[in-house]
Design an enzyme around this catalytic site. Sequence first.
Site, PDB file in Angstrom:
ATOM      1  N   ASP A  57       0.858  -1.180   0.000  1.00  0.00           N
ATOM      2  CA  ASP A  57       0.000   0.000   0.000  1.00  0.00           C
ATOM      3  C   ASP A  57       0.905   1.243   0.000  1.00  0.00           C
ATOM      4  OD1 ASP A  57      -2.409   1.424   0.227  1.00  0.00           O
ATOM      5  OD2 ASP A  57      -2.551   1.181   2.376  1.00  0.00           O
ATOM      6  N   ARG A  90     -10.627 -12.303   7.532  1.00  0.00           N
ATOM      7  CA  ARG A  90      -9.408 -12.979   7.072  1.00  0.00           C
ATOM      8  C   ARG A  90      -9.712 -14.364   6.500  1.00  0.00           C
ATOM      9  NH1 ARG A  90      -4.902 -10.095   8.992  1.00  0.00           N
ATOM     10  NH2 ARG A  90      -5.097  -9.190  11.060  1.00  0.00           N
ATOM     11  N   ASP A 144      -7.624  -8.246   6.582  1.00  0.00           N
ATOM     12  CA  ASP A 144      -8.698  -8.008   7.548  1.00  0.00           C
ATOM     13  C   ASP A 144      -9.154  -6.560   7.571  1.00  0.00           C
ATOM     14  OD1 ASP A 144      -6.254  -6.990   8.781  1.00  0.00           O
ATOM     15  OD2 ASP A 144      -7.468  -6.765  10.596  1.00  0.00           O
TER      16      ASP A 144
HETATM   17  P1  IMP Z   1       1.734  -0.263   3.889  1.00  0.00           P
HETATM   18  O1  IMP Z   1       2.766  -0.233   4.986  1.00  0.00           O
HETATM   19  O2  IMP Z   1       0.915   1.002   3.842  1.00  0.00           O
HETATM   20  O3  IMP Z   1       2.292  -0.638   2.535  1.00  0.00           O
HETATM   21  O4  IMP Z   1       0.664  -1.321   4.285  1.00  0.00           O
HETATM   22  C1  IMP Z   1       0.908  -2.628   4.235  1.00  0.00           C
HETATM   23  C2  IMP Z   1       0.007  -3.351   5.194  1.00  0.00           C
HETATM   24  O5  IMP Z   1      -1.208  -2.641   5.447  1.00  0.00           O
HETATM   25  C3  IMP Z   1      -0.404  -4.652   4.546  1.00  0.00           C
HETATM   26  O6  IMP Z   1       0.501  -5.668   4.866  1.00  0.00           O
HETATM   27  C4  IMP Z   1      -1.791  -4.857   5.141  1.00  0.00           C
HETATM   28  O7  IMP Z   1      -1.677  -5.537   6.356  1.00  0.00           O
HETATM   29  C5  IMP Z   1      -2.324  -3.473   5.396  1.00  0.00           C
HETATM   30  N1  IMP Z   1      -3.225  -3.040   4.306  1.00  0.00           N
HETATM   31  C6  IMP Z   1      -2.972  -2.122   3.352  1.00  0.00           C
HETATM   32  N2  IMP Z   1      -4.013  -1.987   2.500  1.00  0.00           N
HETATM   33  C7  IMP Z   1      -4.946  -2.857   2.935  1.00  0.00           C
HETATM   34  C8  IMP Z   1      -6.261  -3.218   2.442  1.00  0.00           C
HETATM   35  O8  IMP Z   1      -6.782  -2.717   1.422  1.00  0.00           O
HETATM   36  N3  IMP Z   1      -6.906  -4.168   3.163  1.00  0.00           N
HETATM   37  C9  IMP Z   1      -6.383  -4.767   4.266  1.00  0.00           C
HETATM   38  N4  IMP Z   1      -5.159  -4.474   4.750  1.00  0.00           N
HETATM   39  C10 IMP Z   1      -4.454  -3.525   4.079  1.00  0.00           C
END
Ligand code: IMP
Length: 194
Positions: A108, A170, A164
């Site tokens: 993300d 999940r 989740d």
């Molecule tokens: P980042 O650090 O923003 O890249 O987020 C990564 C983590 O955020 C992932 O491993 C997920 O656990 C959570 N995450 C990000 N987007 C989503 C989503 O659309 N649904 C569920 N979990 C998400």
Amino acid sequence: MPSTPAEQLAPLISADDLQARISELAREIALAFAAQTPVLVGLLKGSFMFMADLARALHRQGMAPTVDFMIVASYGAGTQTSGSVQLLSDIETEIRGRPVLLVDDILDSGHTLDFCLRRLRRDRPAQLRTCILLDKPARRVIACPTDHVGFTVPNEFIVGYGLDYQGRYRELPGLAVLNISADTPTGRKTNILI
Ligand code: IMP
Ligand code: MG
């Protein structure tokens, strides 16, 4: 009068389509690691289902990977990343000089993957590749190397197959977009996610 938000799931990727893509990913990964045996490092909790299916798909490609996990937390109760990632539990495997494949459910903002790549590089693995089931490029804040990607997804909140919302969904075998709507004072529905 404020009403209870209603949660709605819209199917995004079916269980069959997930399995088909994971088989293709395993073929890609087997080629990338050639005759080497990688250590799979999964990020909990989100990647638990993907790791299990990916490990079995790699087995069908004739590979015998070892498996380890890190537990990291970056999310609060909501759906936005906090930007600060915490390592709650580290790997036990000695990865110095070994090929490593970092496995996560969704990329993300990039904070989580960037944090974990830095952590693993400190141990000087021989090779460090990433395998991400879902890439949500619209929200990237930190550039991250993505070597193997299952699907590119739109800027929606996705649940199921390990992902989740507040600890729920999940267990779903496929992926769905979660929409949460609440009635506004004017009687119109408004989406309160993202
Ligand atoms: P980042 O650090 O923003 O890249 O987020 C990564 C983590 O955020 C992932 O491993 C997920 O656990 C959570 N995450 C990000 N987007 C989503 C989503 O659309 N649904 C569920 N979990 C998400
Ligand atoms: Mg996660």
